[in-house]
Design an enzyme around this catalytic site. Structure first.
Site, PDB file in Angstrom:
ATOM      1  N   TYR A  24      -2.182  -0.881  12.503  1.00  0.00           N
ATOM      2  CA  TYR A  24      -2.368  -1.932  13.500  1.00  0.00           C
ATOM      3  C   TYR A  24      -3.385  -2.929  12.959  1.00  0.00           C
ATOM      4  O   TYR A  24      -4.432  -2.528  12.453  1.00  0.00           O
ATOM      5  CB  TYR A  24      -2.872  -1.330  14.812  1.00  0.00           C
TER       6      TYR A  24
ATOM      7  N   ASP B 143      -7.790  -3.957   5.692  1.00  0.00           N
ATOM      8  CA  ASP B 143      -8.226  -4.111   7.074  1.00  0.00           C
ATOM      9  C   ASP B 143      -9.143  -2.932   7.390  1.00  0.00           C
ATOM     10  O   ASP B 143      -8.695  -1.837   7.696  1.00  0.00           O
ATOM     11  CB  ASP B 143      -7.012  -4.140   8.009  1.00  0.00           C
TER      12      ASP B 143
ATOM     13  N   LYS C 264     -15.308  -4.173  15.065  1.00  0.00           N
ATOM     14  CA  LYS C 264     -15.826  -2.959  15.724  1.00  0.00           C
ATOM     15  C   LYS C 264     -17.314  -2.684  15.427  1.00  0.00           C
ATOM     16  O   LYS C 264     -18.153  -3.352  16.015  1.00  0.00           O
ATOM     17  CB  LYS C 264     -14.913  -1.784  15.399  1.00  0.00           C
TER      18      LYS C 264
END
Ligand SMILES: *Cc1c(COP(=O)(O)O)cnc(C)c1O
Length: 430
Positions: free
Chosen positions: A146, A241, A269
């Site tokens: 994702y 990523d 995050k």
């Protein structure tokens, strides 16, 4: 004993009339596991509290960011002080220079980097930079990875080794999704085939070096190395990523742990210490194309927000102390041992995977190498397990395809309590 969720239920009813599905991010709605999501009133350390007064040991940690635990006093104090100086200026600040320096020190592959407001923005902007740099349109991603919700990344593979993208979400134009090629993770042969056929048309390859969005899938030995070699050969930009793995797998992320140097990296995050921050960056020659240095446009009204930068800086100050990761890894190992032991004693077949401070328990006796493997696990058993754990005061992510996270605030007593709850829950669902 079922939890008292009276207030959560009432709020959910109200929320559903105002917000799609009652939530501002889909997985929060508990659709995969059933029941009413908990509405949270506060969180402190390893604990999270809902509006009905229930207390939980939290392994969701806001989906990863809260690596120091919730409401860390140093972070909260720094945020308060920063807020008193104003919440946003729309102009450069010393804070963003400081955070950028700290990030580059931890991720030397990010020679030049830019702050954005989310992981989605980071990946979207990195891909634009890669396309601008190479003058190519197509990209490769991997099934089960994702990368946020930007158009063209919401694409999954059909059957076959290399499938041209079909949008997973309505609203993503077919013509756009067609430029996304999706391949199975850990399958270097499939990747090689596509390179041989289309290598010179492909702008970039984006991947989660450890797949945290299908649980916790580790790269097979040679997979990342092979991708690094082939992307170089065909002039494709390799984008890691690390929005989830950054500061999670190690301080220097997965690239440090696996010793692979990507051309570009995305972070998010943890880097915001609980506030909205994303970062993308990489090689000078790629990043020099970003406006105003170059023609590739990317901007943000709140980018480099002083409060968010402050939370990031203070978080990294604590994380960069040499003993911090020793502690974090020791806690993660203790949890791994405890959970493995609990499932063994209860006679439940599970596979546990961990990369640094992120982990996942799959309900299967088979090894997990890609999304198909993860999808073939017993997700119904997971849902039952999830509900049993919640009743016992343990907050896991409400999906079989999400990683769990360890924080500095989790104690051995928390781990012991989690292990007891897991043993009983395994027994009950057997
Ligand atoms: C969470 C995540 C994103 C998206 O980040 P947001 O801040 O939710 O937009 C992108 N990539 C990975 C690997 C993620 O885990």
């Amino acid at each position: 004993m079922p939890l008292n969720r009276k207030k959560s239920r009432e709020l959910f009813k109200k929320a559903k009339r105002l917000i799609p599905g009652g939530v501002n991010s889909p997985v929060r709605a508990f659709r995969a596991v059933g029941g009413t999501p908990l509405f949270i009133s506060s969180a402190k350390g390893s604990r999270i509290y809902d509006v009905d007064g229930n207390e939980f040991i939290d392994y969701v940690l806001s989906w990863g960011p809260m690596i120091l635990g919730h409401s860390h006093p140093k972070i909260i104090n720094a945020i308060k002080k920063a807020a008193e100086k104003g919440t946003s200026y729309g102009a450069p600040t010393p804070l963003e220079v400081e955070l950028a320096g700290m990030i580059r020190k931890a991720y030397p592959s990010m020679e030049i980097l830019r702050m954005v407001n989310s992981g989605t923005e980071a990946t979207m902007s990195a891909i634009r930079a890669a396309r601008g740099f190479t003058g190519r349109d197509r990209i490769i991603k991997f099934e089960g990875c994702y990368h946020g919700h930007a158009d063209g990344l919401l694409v999954k593979a059909g059957s076959g080794a290399a499938t041209f993208g079909v949008p997973t979400s309505p609203g993503v134009p077919r013509d756009y999704a067609r430029n996304t090629i999706t391949l199975p993770f850990n399958d270097l042969q499939a990747f090689k085939k596509v390179c041989e056929k289309l290598g010179k048309n492909i702008a970039c390859v984006i991947l989660e070096p450890v797949v945290g969005n299908s649980g916790c899938i580790l790269p097979r030995p040679g997979f990342l190395e092979g991708i690094r070699k082939l992307t170089r050969k065909y002039g494709m930009v390799l984008i890691f990523d690390e929005v989830m793995t950054g500061f999670r797998v190690s301080y220097g992320g997965a690239q440090k742990a696996f010793r692979i140097k990507p051309d570009m990296t995305c972070l998010g995050k943890v880097i915001g210490g609980g506030l909205p921050v994303g970062v993308y960056g990489g090689k000078k020659e790629i990043m020099r194309n970003i406006a105003p240095d170059g023609p590739v446009y990317q901007a943000g009204t709140l980018s480099g927000n002083p409060i968010a930068m402050t939370a990031g800086i203070e978080t990294l100050k604590i994380l960069s102390k040499p003993e911090t990761y020793k502690k974090l890894i020791a806690k993660s190992e203790a949890l791994e041992e405890a959970l493995k032991d609990a499932s063994k004693r209860a006679g439940i077949k599970t596979r546990f995977y961990r990369a640094g401070t992120m982990f996942c328990t799959y309900f299967t006796d088979r090894e997990i190498f890609n999304f198909t493997d993860a999808a073939n696990t017993d997700t119904a058993a997971f849902s039952k397990f999830f509900r049993k754990m919640l009743e016992k005061g343990i907050n896991l992510a409400p999906s079989a395809f999400e990683a769990g996270f360890m924080s500095l605030a989790h104690s051995q007593a928390d781990i012991n309590k989690t292990a007891r709850a897991a043993y009983e829950s395994f027994k009950e669902i057997k």
